[in-house]
Write a protein that holds these residues in place. Structure first.
Motif, PDB file in Angstrom:
ATOM      1  N   VAL A 200       0.868  -1.171   0.000  1.00 41.30           N
ATOM      2  CA  VAL A 200       0.000   0.000   0.000  1.00 41.30           C
ATOM      3  C   VAL A 200       0.908   1.226   0.000  1.00 41.30           C
ATOM      4  N   ASN A 201       0.940   1.918  -1.138  1.00 40.55           N
ATOM      5  CA  ASN A 201       1.798   3.086  -1.290  1.00 40.55           C
ATOM      6  C   ASN A 201       1.028   4.322  -0.833  1.00 40.55           C
ATOM      7  N   LEU A 202       1.540   4.981   0.200  1.00 39.16           N
ATOM      8  CA  LEU A 202       0.873   6.139   0.801  1.00 39.16           C
ATOM      9  C   LEU A 202       1.628   7.438   0.558  1.00 39.16           C
ATOM     10  N   ALA A 203       2.474   7.478  -0.442  1.00 37.01           N
ATOM     11  CA  ALA A 203       3.285   8.672  -0.708  1.00 37.01           C
ATOM     12  C   ALA A 203       2.420   9.890  -1.008  1.00 37.01           C
ATOM     13  N   ARG A 204       1.247   9.680  -1.608  1.00 34.08           N
ATOM     14  CA  ARG A 204       0.376  10.802  -1.976  1.00 34.08           C
ATOM     15  C   ARG A 204      -0.874  10.887  -1.104  1.00 34.08           C
ATOM     16  N   LEU A 205      -0.859  10.156   0.018  1.00 37.79           N
ATOM     17  CA  LEU A 205      -1.959  10.242   0.972  1.00 37.79           C
ATOM     18  C   LEU A 205      -1.630  11.356   1.955  1.00 37.79           C
ATOM     19  N   THR A 206      -2.428  12.408   1.966  1.00 34.53           N
ATOM     20  CA  THR A 206      -2.110  13.576   2.792  1.00 34.53           C
ATOM     21  C   THR A 206      -2.881  13.632   4.098  1.00 34.53           C
ATOM     22  N   PHE A 207      -3.889  12.766   4.245  1.00 36.58           N
ATOM     23  CA  PHE A 207      -4.698  12.770   5.474  1.00 36.58           C
ATOM     24  C   PHE A 207      -5.222  11.370   5.725  1.00 36.58           C
ATOM     25  N   CYS A 208      -5.222  10.964   6.992  1.00 34.87           N
ATOM     26  CA  CYS A 208      -5.760   9.665   7.377  1.00 34.87           C
ATOM     27  C   CYS A 208      -6.396   9.822   8.754  1.00 34.87           C
ATOM     28  N   ASP A 209      -7.714   9.593   8.828  1.00 40.14           N
ATOM     29  CA  ASP A 209      -8.378   9.685  10.126  1.00 40.14           C
ATOM     30  C   ASP A 209      -8.467   8.304  10.777  1.00 40.14           C
ATOM     31  N   SER A 210      -9.199   8.213  11.882  1.00 37.32           N
ATOM     32  CA  SER A 210      -9.256   6.953  12.616  1.00 37.32           C
ATOM     33  C   SER A 210      -9.885   5.830  11.797  1.00 37.32           C
ATOM     34  N   SER A 211     -10.825   6.147  10.921  1.00 40.27           N
ATOM     35  CA  SER A 211     -11.419   5.094  10.096  1.00 40.27           C
ATOM     36  C   SER A 211     -10.414   4.593   9.062  1.00 40.27           C
ATOM     37  N   GLY A 212      -9.552   5.476   8.566  1.00 33.25           N
ATOM     38  CA  GLY A 212      -8.489   5.056   7.649  1.00 33.25           C
ATOM     39  C   GLY A 212      -7.480   4.163   8.351  1.00 33.25           C
ATOM     40  N   LEU A 213      -7.098   4.540   9.575  1.00 34.97           N
ATOM     41  CA  LEU A 213      -6.184   3.702  10.351  1.00 34.97           C
ATOM     42  C   LEU A 213      -6.812   2.347  10.645  1.00 34.97           C
ATOM     43  N   ALA A 214      -8.100   2.362  10.985  1.00 35.62           N
ATOM     44  CA  ALA A 214      -8.797   1.105  11.266  1.00 35.62           C
ATOM     45  C   ALA A 214      -8.807   0.211  10.023  1.00 35.62           C
ATOM     46  N   ALA A 215      -8.967   0.801   8.843  1.00 35.19           N
ATOM     47  CA  ALA A 215      -8.959   0.024   7.597  1.00 35.19           C
ATOM     48  C   ALA A 215      -7.593  -0.617   7.376  1.00 35.19           C
ATOM     49  N   LEU A 216      -6.524   0.114   7.681  1.00 38.40           N
ATOM     50  CA  LEU A 216      -5.172  -0.438   7.526  1.00 38.40           C
ATOM     51  C   LEU A 216      -4.918  -1.555   8.537  1.00 38.40           C
ATOM     52  N   VAL A 217      -5.374  -1.365   9.772  1.00 38.56           N
ATOM     53  CA  VAL A 217      -5.210  -2.403  10.799  1.00 38.56           C
ATOM     54  C   VAL A 217      -6.004  -3.652  10.410  1.00 38.56           C
ATOM     55  N   ALA A 218      -7.228  -3.469   9.927  1.00 39.56           N
ATOM     56  CA  ALA A 218      -8.054  -4.606   9.502  1.00 39.56           C
ATOM     57  C   ALA A 218      -7.412  -5.335   8.328  1.00 39.56           C
ATOM     58  N   LEU A 219      -6.864  -4.570   7.393  1.00 35.65           N
ATOM     59  CA  LEU A 219      -6.190  -5.187   6.246  1.00 35.65           C
ATOM     60  C   LEU A 219      -4.982  -5.990   6.715  1.00 35.65           C
ATOM     61  N   ASN A 220      -4.236  -5.452   7.656  1.00 33.30           N
ATOM     62  CA  ASN A 220      -3.082  -6.158   8.201  1.00 33.30           C
ATOM     63  C   ASN A 220      -3.518  -7.495   8.798  1.00 33.30           C
ATOM     64  N   TYR A 221      -4.602  -7.485   9.548  1.00 30.79           N
ATOM     65  CA  TYR A 221      -5.121  -8.710  10.154  1.00 30.79           C
ATOM     66  C   TYR A 221      -5.563  -9.714   9.085  1.00 30.79           C
ATOM     67  N   GLU A 222      -6.339  -9.224   8.110  1.00 27.04           N
ATOM     68  CA  GLU A 222      -6.844 -10.109   7.055  1.00 27.04           C
ATOM     69  C   GLU A 222      -5.710 -10.692   6.217  1.00 27.04           C
ATOM     70  N   CYS A 223      -4.703  -9.906   5.944  1.00 24.43           N
ATOM     71  CA  CYS A 223      -3.543 -10.431   5.212  1.00 24.43           C
ATOM     72  C   CYS A 223      -2.906 -11.570   5.993  1.00 24.43           C
ATOM     73  N   GLY A 224      -2.753 -11.376   7.299  1.00 22.43           N
ATOM     74  CA  GLY A 224      -2.182 -12.422   8.139  1.00 22.43           C
ATOM     75  C   GLY A 224      -3.017 -13.695   8.108  1.00 22.43           C
ATOM     76  N   GLN A 225      -4.335 -13.547   8.104  1.00 20.48           N
ATOM     77  CA  GLN A 225      -5.232 -14.704   8.058  1.00 20.48           C
ATOM     78  C   GLN A 225      -5.116 -15.470   6.740  1.00 20.48           C
ATOM     79  N   HIS A 226      -4.780 -14.745   5.656  1.00 20.21           N
ATOM     80  CA  HIS A 226      -4.658 -15.364   4.330  1.00 20.21           C
ATOM     81  C   HIS A 226      -3.213 -15.748   3.980  1.00 20.21           C
ATOM     82  N   GLY A 227      -2.273 -15.478   4.879  1.00 19.67           N
ATOM     83  CA  GLY A 227      -0.874 -15.774   4.583  1.00 19.67           C
ATOM     84  C   GLY A 227      -0.280 -14.852   3.535  1.00 19.67           C
ATOM     85  N   VAL A 228      -0.792 -13.633   3.462  1.00 20.66           N
ATOM     86  CA  VAL A 228      -0.353 -12.637   2.488  1.00 20.66           C
ATOM     87  C   VAL A 228       0.416 -11.551   3.236  1.00 20.66           C
TER      88      VAL A 228
END
Length: 105
Positions: free
Chosen positions: A49-77
Motif C-alpha cells: 500500500v503506497n501512501l506517498a500521496r496520501l495527505t490525510f488519514c483519520d481513525s477510520s483510515g487507520l482502522a482500515a489499515l489495521v483490519a487489512l493487516n489482520y486479514e492479510c495475516g489470516q490469508h498468509g499474504v
C-alpha cells in the motif's frame, strides 16, 4: 479532496495499491473494495500500500489499515506500507501503530 486508489499487479503475486488524497470515513469503502479484490485473488502473495500521496488519514483510515493487516495475516499474504507521507507517518507513530505494520520508506 478527491481520493484515488489505483491498483497494479506485477504478475508475480505482488499487488500495489497507490492511495492518494484522504483516507477517511468517506473513502474507506473504496479503499476496502480495492484491496479486498487483491486479497481474494488466488495468486496474491503480497499487498503493498503506497501512501506517498496520501495527505490525510483519520481513525477510520487507520482502522482500515489495521483490519487489512489482520486479514492479510489470516490469508498468509504479506502487507507492506510503502512511502507513507510525513503527516500520515506521524499519525501512525502517535497512535502507537508503528510496530504493527511493515513500513518501507
Amino acid at each position: 479532496m478527491e481520493t484515488t486508489v489505483r491498483v497494479e499487479a506485477d504478475g508475480a503475486g505482488v499487488t500495489t495499491a497507490h492511495v492518494a488524497g484522504e483516507l477517511d470515513i468517506e473513502s474507506v469503502p473504496e479503499f476496502n473494495e480495492a484491496v479486498r479484490n487483491c486479497l481474494n485473488a488466488p495468486e496474491c502473495r503480497q499487498i503493498r500500500v503506497n501512501l506517498a500521496r496520501l495527505t490525510f488519514c483519520d481513525s477510520s483510515g487507520l482502522a482500515a489499515l489495521v483490519a487489512l493487516n489482520y486479514e492479510c495475516g489470516q490469508h498468509g499474504v504479506g502487507l507492506v506500507i510503502e512511502q507513507p507521507h510525513a503527516r500520515v507517518m506521524r499519525v501512525i507513530e502517535l497512535t502507537g501503530l508503528r510496530d504493527t505494520f511493515r513500513i518501507e520508506p
